[in-house]
Design a protein around this motif. Structure first.
Motif, PDB file in Angstrom:
ATOM      1  N   GLY A 169     -54.651 -60.480-121.527  1.00 58.70           N
ATOM      2  CA  GLY A 169     -53.417 -61.121-122.429  1.00 58.70           C
ATOM      3  C   GLY A 169     -53.734 -62.685-122.531  1.00 58.70           C
ATOM      4  O   GLY A 169     -53.639 -63.277-121.859  1.00 58.70           O
ATOM      5  N   ILE A 170     -53.607 -62.800-123.942  1.00 57.89           N
ATOM      6  CA  ILE A 170     -54.150 -64.119-124.446  1.00 57.89           C
ATOM      7  C   ILE A 170     -53.190 -65.000-123.808  1.00 57.89           C
ATOM      8  O   ILE A 170     -53.410 -66.291-123.538  1.00 57.89           O
ATOM      9  N   GLU A 171     -51.821 -64.623-123.857  1.00 65.07           N
ATOM     10  CA  GLU A 171     -50.909 -65.594-123.538  1.00 65.07           C
ATOM     11  C   GLU A 171     -50.946 -66.094-122.032  1.00 65.07           C
ATOM     12  O   GLU A 171     -50.672 -67.141-121.804  1.00 65.07           O
ATOM     13  N   TYR A 172     -51.499 -65.149-121.147  1.00 63.41           N
ATOM     14  CA  TYR A 172     -51.714 -65.633-120.006  1.00 63.41           C
ATOM     15  C   TYR A 172     -52.940 -65.980-119.413  1.00 63.41           C
ATOM     16  O   TYR A 172     -53.336 -66.906-118.524  1.00 63.41           O
ATOM     17  N   PHE A 173     -54.079 -66.064-120.479  1.00 61.41           N
ATOM     18  CA  PHE A 173     -55.333 -66.013-120.053  1.00 61.41           C
ATOM     19  C   PHE A 173     -55.948 -67.380-119.616  1.00 61.41           C
ATOM     20  O   PHE A 173     -56.577 -67.686-118.447  1.00 61.41           O
ATOM     21  N   PRO A 174     -55.569 -68.686-120.371  1.00 59.60           N
ATOM     22  CA  PRO A 174     -56.023 -69.735-119.721  1.00 59.60           C
ATOM     23  C   PRO A 174     -55.619 -70.103-118.511  1.00 59.60           C
ATOM     24  O   PRO A 174     -56.062 -70.609-117.692  1.00 59.60           O
TER      25      PRO A 174
END
Length: 193
Positions: A169-174
């Protein structure tokens, strides 16, 4: 003789950088180098072999720049976070290294290269950091009851997570990567014998 190989290498790097691996072909490289296609195969057995040589050289240059740019005597958590950040940003800014994230292409390249050269030539992710881990172990900053090569594999796994950011999930990734790095480092540094 070496000039032809250097020309192939340099023009290959130029084309792979501008067009990517898939859209570059041997005939374009040889045309730019002013040699016949057959001559290419006197120096490289395949386009994949040339690309992997270029990739590995670019990767070594990036790792060297990273190692020279950070304070290796700092806190291990800070150092590893900085290493990971600089590695990811360096790979994203280099079109050849960015092919690492194209798993369709890179898994095939890596398999081909392993078959020709053996696994030791592809195990390049964080081997340059093994001496740092050993140093931390000697200084008591990192667990010495875990083999340093195993610790390196843990760090490599953290970097490999980046290739799955869409699945995570891009929104959680960092934030996930930051937390995982923190949890791993704390587990490797905060322990009792």
């Amino acid at each position: 003789m070496n000039d032809k190989k250097a020309d192939i290498f340099n023009y290959g790097r130029e084309l792979f950088s501008s067009k990517g691996f898939k859209d570059t072909n041997v005939s374009e490289i040889t045309k730019m180098a002013g040699i016949g296609v057959g001559t290419f195969y006197n120096y490289y057995s395949s386009k994949e072999k040339l690309f992997m040589e270029i990739f590995l050289e670019e990767n070594v240059k990036l790792k060297k720049r990273i190692m020279e740019s950070i304070d290796l005597d700092g806190d291990p958590l800070k150092v590893v976070n900085e290493l990971m950040f600089l590695n990811v940003s360096g790979m994203n800014s280099n079109p050849i290294l960015r092919e690492w994230y194209n798993r369709d292409v890179f898994s095939k390249l890596e398999q081909h290269y392993r078959q020709e050269n053996g696994i030791k030539y592809v195990d390049f992710l964080y081997n340059s950091f093994v001496e740092l881990v050993k140093k931390w172990q000697v200084e008591g900053k990192m667990r010495d009851d875990i083999d340093c090569e195993f610790i390196m594999a843990i760090f490599a796994a953290l970097i490999n997570i980046d290739t799955h950011k869409e699945e995570i999930g891009i929104e959680y990734f960092p934030h996930i990567l930051d937390y995982l790095a923190e949890f791993v480092i704390k587990g490797l540094t905060d322990y009792q014998k």
